[in-house]
Design a protein around this motif. Sequence first.
Motif, PDB file in Angstrom:
ATOM      1  N   GLY A  44       0.814  -1.214   0.000  1.00 23.33           N
ATOM      2  CA  GLY A  44       0.000   0.000   0.000  1.00 23.33           C
ATOM      3  C   GLY A  44       0.843   1.258   0.000  1.00 23.33           C
ATOM      4  N   LEU A  45       1.970   1.217   0.718  1.00 20.86           N
ATOM      5  CA  LEU A  45       2.848   2.376   0.772  1.00 20.86           C
ATOM      6  C   LEU A  45       3.408   2.690  -0.615  1.00 20.86           C
ATOM      7  CD1 LEU A  45       3.940   4.243   3.051  1.00 20.86           C
ATOM      8  CD2 LEU A  45       5.992   2.796   3.098  1.00 20.86           C
ATOM      9  N   LEU A  46       3.900   1.663  -1.287  1.00 28.87           N
ATOM     10  CA  LEU A  46       4.464   1.853  -2.628  1.00 28.87           C
ATOM     11  C   LEU A  46       3.372   2.202  -3.639  1.00 28.87           C
ATOM     12  CD1 LEU A  46       6.915   1.818  -4.442  1.00 28.87           C
ATOM     13  CD2 LEU A  46       6.657  -0.666  -4.684  1.00 28.87           C
ATOM     14  N   THR A  47       2.223   1.556  -3.511  1.00 31.29           N
ATOM     15  CA  THR A  47       1.104   1.822  -4.418  1.00 31.29           C
ATOM     16  C   THR A  47       0.662   3.279  -4.337  1.00 31.29           C
ATOM     17  OG1 THR A  47       0.286  -0.453  -4.298  1.00 31.29           O
ATOM     18  CG2 THR A  47      -1.288   1.243  -4.966  1.00 31.29           C
ATOM     19  N   THR A  48       0.481   3.767  -3.119  1.00 30.86           N
ATOM     20  CA  THR A  48       0.040   5.153  -2.928  1.00 30.86           C
ATOM     21  C   THR A  48       1.052   6.133  -3.500  1.00 30.86           C
ATOM     22  OG1 THR A  48      -1.114   4.491  -0.891  1.00 30.86           O
ATOM     23  CG2 THR A  48      -0.721   6.837  -1.230  1.00 30.86           C
ATOM     24  N   ALA A  49       2.350   5.884  -3.225  1.00 28.62           N
ATOM     25  CA  ALA A  49       3.398   6.776  -3.732  1.00 28.62           C
ATOM     26  C   ALA A  49       3.419   6.791  -5.256  1.00 28.62           C
ATOM     27  CB  ALA A  49       4.759   6.333  -3.192  1.00 28.62           C
ATOM     28  N   LEU A  50       3.336   5.610  -5.870  1.00 28.61           N
ATOM     29  CA  LEU A  50       3.347   5.529  -7.340  1.00 28.61           C
ATOM     30  C   LEU A  50       2.149   6.242  -7.952  1.00 28.61           C
ATOM     31  CD1 LEU A  50       4.465   1.805  -7.918  1.00 28.61           C
ATOM     32  CD2 LEU A  50       5.772   3.870  -8.465  1.00 28.61           C
ATOM     33  N   MET A  51       0.991   6.070  -7.328  1.00 27.83           N
ATOM     34  CA  MET A  51      -0.217   6.693  -7.872  1.00 27.83           C
ATOM     35  C   MET A  51      -0.148   8.209  -7.762  1.00 27.83           C
ATOM     36  SD  MET A  51      -3.212   4.082  -6.601  1.00 27.83           S
ATOM     37  CE  MET A  51      -4.480   4.954  -7.492  1.00 27.83           C
ATOM     38  N   VAL A 183      -6.633   6.739  -5.341  1.00 32.70           N
ATOM     39  CA  VAL A 183      -5.558   7.143  -4.429  1.00 32.70           C
ATOM     40  C   VAL A 183      -6.032   7.054  -2.981  1.00 32.70           C
ATOM     41  CG1 VAL A 183      -4.162   9.091  -3.641  1.00 32.70           C
ATOM     42  CG2 VAL A 183      -4.344   8.596  -6.088  1.00 32.70           C
ATOM     43  N   ILE A 184      -7.233   7.530  -2.721  1.00 30.63           N
ATOM     44  CA  ILE A 184      -7.783   7.471  -1.365  1.00 30.63           C
ATOM     45  C   ILE A 184      -7.914   6.028  -0.905  1.00 30.63           C
ATOM     46  CG2 ILE A 184      -9.855   7.913   0.012  1.00 30.63           C
ATOM     47  CD1 ILE A 184     -10.252  10.468  -1.643  1.00 30.63           C
ATOM     48  N   THR A 185      -8.355   5.166  -1.805  1.00 33.34           N
ATOM     49  CA  THR A 185      -8.493   3.747  -1.481  1.00 33.34           C
ATOM     50  C   THR A 185      -7.150   3.139  -1.119  1.00 33.34           C
ATOM     51  OG1 THR A 185     -10.412   3.475  -2.942  1.00 33.34           O
ATOM     52  CG2 THR A 185      -9.181   1.486  -2.368  1.00 33.34           C
ATOM     53  N   ALA A 186      -6.141   3.380  -1.959  1.00 30.48           N
ATOM     54  CA  ALA A 186      -4.804   2.826  -1.716  1.00 30.48           C
ATOM     55  C   ALA A 186      -4.238   3.313  -0.388  1.00 30.48           C
ATOM     56  CB  ALA A 186      -3.876   3.198  -2.867  1.00 30.48           C
ATOM     57  N   ALA A 187      -4.390   4.601  -0.112  1.00 33.62           N
ATOM     58  CA  ALA A 187      -3.863   5.167   1.124  1.00 33.62           C
ATOM     59  C   ALA A 187      -4.576   4.600   2.348  1.00 33.62           C
ATOM     60  CB  ALA A 187      -4.000   6.690   1.093  1.00 33.62           C
ATOM     61  N   SER A 188      -5.886   4.408   2.241  1.00 29.86           N
ATOM     62  CA  SER A 188      -6.653   3.877   3.364  1.00 29.86           C
ATOM     63  C   SER A 188      -6.264   2.439   3.674  1.00 29.86           C
ATOM     64  CB  SER A 188      -8.149   3.961   3.056  1.00 29.86           C
ATOM     65  OG  SER A 188      -8.543   5.306   2.842  1.00 29.86           O
ATOM     66  N   VAL A 189      -6.105   1.629   2.631  1.00 31.69           N
ATOM     67  CA  VAL A 189      -5.681   0.241   2.822  1.00 31.69           C
ATOM     68  C   VAL A 189      -4.283   0.202   3.431  1.00 31.69           C
ATOM     69  CG1 VAL A 189      -5.040  -1.890   1.614  1.00 31.69           C
ATOM     70  CG2 VAL A 189      -7.155  -0.697   1.013  1.00 31.69           C
ATOM     71  N   VAL A 191      -2.838   2.492   5.392  1.00 27.35           N
ATOM     72  CA  VAL A 191      -2.907   2.882   6.801  1.00 27.35           C
ATOM     73  C   VAL A 191      -3.430   1.736   7.651  1.00 27.35           C
ATOM     74  CG1 VAL A 191      -4.062   4.397   8.453  1.00 27.35           C
ATOM     75  CG2 VAL A 191      -3.142   5.341   6.322  1.00 27.35           C
ATOM     76  N   PHE A 192      -4.476   1.096   7.176  1.00 27.31           N
ATOM     77  CA  PHE A 192      -5.017  -0.026   7.945  1.00 27.31           C
ATOM     78  C   PHE A 192      -3.996  -1.156   8.054  1.00 27.31           C
ATOM     79  CE2 PHE A 192      -7.012  -4.128   8.413  1.00 27.31           C
ATOM     80  CZ  PHE A 192      -7.855  -3.907   9.490  1.00 27.31           C
ATOM     81  N   GLY A 193      -3.338  -1.467   6.924  1.00 30.79           N
ATOM     82  CA  GLY A 193      -2.325  -2.514   6.952  1.00 30.79           C
ATOM     83  C   GLY A 193      -1.198  -2.191   7.920  1.00 30.79           C
ATOM     84  N   GLY A 194      -0.803  -0.903   7.971  1.00 31.09           N
ATOM     85  CA  GLY A 194       0.253  -0.495   8.878  1.00 31.09           C
ATOM     86  C   GLY A 194      -0.133  -0.693  10.335  1.00 31.09           C
ATOM     87  N   VAL A 195      -1.357  -0.311  10.674  1.00 27.11           N
ATOM     88  CA  VAL A 195      -1.820  -0.483  12.054  1.00 27.11           C
ATOM     89  C   VAL A 195      -1.913  -1.968  12.405  1.00 27.11           C
ATOM     90  CG1 VAL A 195      -3.756  -0.113  13.632  1.00 27.11           C
ATOM     91  CG2 VAL A 195      -3.069   1.706  12.060  1.00 27.11           C
ATOM     92  N   ALA A 196      -2.503  -2.765  11.514  1.00 24.77           N
ATOM     93  CA  ALA A 196      -2.662  -4.202  11.764  1.00 24.77           C
ATOM     94  C   ALA A 196      -1.319  -4.911  11.858  1.00 24.77           C
ATOM     95  CB  ALA A 196      -3.516  -4.833  10.663  1.00 24.77           C
ATOM     96  N   SER A 197      -0.331  -4.441  11.086  1.00 28.98           N
ATOM     97  CA  SER A 197       0.982  -5.096  11.087  1.00 28.98           C
ATOM     98  C   SER A 197       1.720  -4.928  12.403  1.00 28.98           C
ATOM     99  CB  SER A 197       1.844  -4.556   9.935  1.00 28.98           C
ATOM    100  OG  SER A 197       2.254  -3.218  10.180  1.00 28.98           O
ATOM    101  N   LEU A 198       1.308  -3.945  13.216  1.00 32.70           N
ATOM    102  CA  LEU A 198       1.947  -3.740  14.510  1.00 32.70           C
ATOM    103  C   LEU A 198       1.693  -4.917  15.453  1.00 32.70           C
ATOM    104  CD1 LEU A 198       1.100   0.037  15.121  1.00 32.70           C
ATOM    105  CD2 LEU A 198       3.250  -0.943  14.274  1.00 32.70           C
ATOM    106  N   PHE A 199       0.678  -5.700  15.136  1.00 36.79           N
ATOM    107  CA  PHE A 199       0.329  -6.849  15.969  1.00 36.79           C
ATOM    108  C   PHE A 199       0.895  -8.152  15.404  1.00 36.79           C
ATOM    109  CE2 PHE A 199      -2.853  -3.551  16.502  1.00 36.79           C
ATOM    110  CZ  PHE A 199      -2.947  -3.440  17.889  1.00 36.79           C
ATOM    111  N   ALA A 214       6.825  -4.819  -5.338  1.00 33.85           N
ATOM    112  CA  ALA A 214       6.778  -3.773  -6.368  1.00 33.85           C
ATOM    113  C   ALA A 214       5.828  -4.173  -7.499  1.00 33.85           C
ATOM    114  CB  ALA A 214       8.185  -3.527  -6.921  1.00 33.85           C
ATOM    115  N   ILE A 215       5.908  -5.421  -7.935  1.00 34.99           N
ATOM    116  CA  ILE A 215       5.028  -5.896  -9.012  1.00 34.99           C
ATOM    117  C   ILE A 215       3.570  -5.876  -8.550  1.00 34.99           C
ATOM    118  CG2 ILE A 215       4.421  -7.885 -10.439  1.00 34.99           C
ATOM    119  CD1 ILE A 215       7.401  -8.655 -10.366  1.00 34.99           C
ATOM    120  N   ALA A 216       3.332  -6.340  -7.323  1.00 41.33           N
ATOM    121  CA  ALA A 216       1.970  -6.340  -6.789  1.00 41.33           C
ATOM    122  C   ALA A 216       1.416  -4.918  -6.712  1.00 41.33           C
ATOM    123  CB  ALA A 216       1.953  -6.989  -5.406  1.00 41.33           C
TER     124      ALA A 216
END
Length: 303
Positions: A44-51, A183-189, A191-199, A214-216
Motif C-alpha cells: 500500500g505504501l508503494l502503491t500510494t506513492a506511485l499513484m 488514491v484514497i483507497t490505496a492510502a486507506s488500505v 494505513v489499515f495494513g500499517g496499524v494491523a501489522s503492529l500486531f 513492487a510488481i503487486a
Amino acid sequence: MNAASNLRGALFMMGSMVAFTLNDACVKLLAEDVPLFQIVFLRGLLTTALMVVTVAAFGRLSFRIPKGDRGKVALRTFFEVAAMVAFLTALVNMAIANATAILSALPLLVTLAAALLFREPLGWRRLTAVGVGFTGVLMIVQPGTEGFNVYSLVALVAVLLITGREMTTRAFSPEVPSMTVAVITAASVCVFGGVASLFEPWVALGWREVGLIAIASVFIIGGYVFSVMVMRVGEVGFTAPFRYTALVFALVLGLVLFDELPNTLALSGAAVVMGTGIYTLLRERALRRAAAARATVKGSAHG
C-alpha cells in the motif's frame, strides 16, 4: 447506456480482474515467507506513492470532491477496507475454494442490487446468463460442504460489503475523479495494513520479496482504477458477468506459478464462464441492432 459504453465497461471489468488476480498471485507467493499485513502495508505504501507521482505528473492530482459526494467517497472507502478484512479473515480460516465460491456470488448480487437501486434493465435472459455463469464458477472451485464453517458467514459479509462498495461508486456524480478515489483507497488500505501489522512480527525482506511487492503494487493500481471506472460506464447487469473471468485467469496462474493442474470439471466450468460473458456481449449487440432497425423502419414510415 449505448453499446460502446457497455463494451468499455466489459473491458474495464476484465482489466480489473486481470490486475487483481495477478496481485493475488504475488501476495500468495509472498505470504509463504512474509506476514500478511506487512505485505498489505508495504504494498500500500508503494502503491500510494506511485499513484500520487503518476497522477501529479499528468496534472490530474486533485482532491476537490464535490460536497455532495464526500460522504459517498468516505462510505466507499469504509466498504473497501472492511471487505478486505472480512475476506482475508475468511480466506486464512477456510479452504480457498470455498471462499472463492462464496465471493463469486458477487456478480449476481451486484446485478440485482443495480436493478433495485438504479432501475437498470435486467431481462430474464441476462439474469439467466449471470446464474449460469455462477454455476460455471461452482464447477471450477468445486466446494465441498465439509469445508464450510462459521467463516463462510464472514466471506458472505465480504460479498455484501463489496456490493455496497460497488453501489456507492455507482452513485458518484461525474465530477468525482476516478484517480482521486483510487488514491484514497490505496492510502486507506495502507494505513489499515500499517496499524494491523503492529500486531504481527515483521521479517526482513530479500530482493525477491521486494520485487514481488513492487510488481503487486503496479497490479493493484490497475485493479483500483479499473474497479472505479467500470462502475461509472455501462450497465451493471451487462458488465457483471465479466467478473467471472477472474476464475479463468486464476486457473492459468495456478498452473504456471503453483503447478495446480485443473481437472476436467474445472476446465468445463471455465468454458461456461467464458461462454456466459460472450453470450451477454452478443445478446447486447443483437438488441441494439434490433432497436436501431426498428427506429429506422419507424423513421421511414413517418417520412
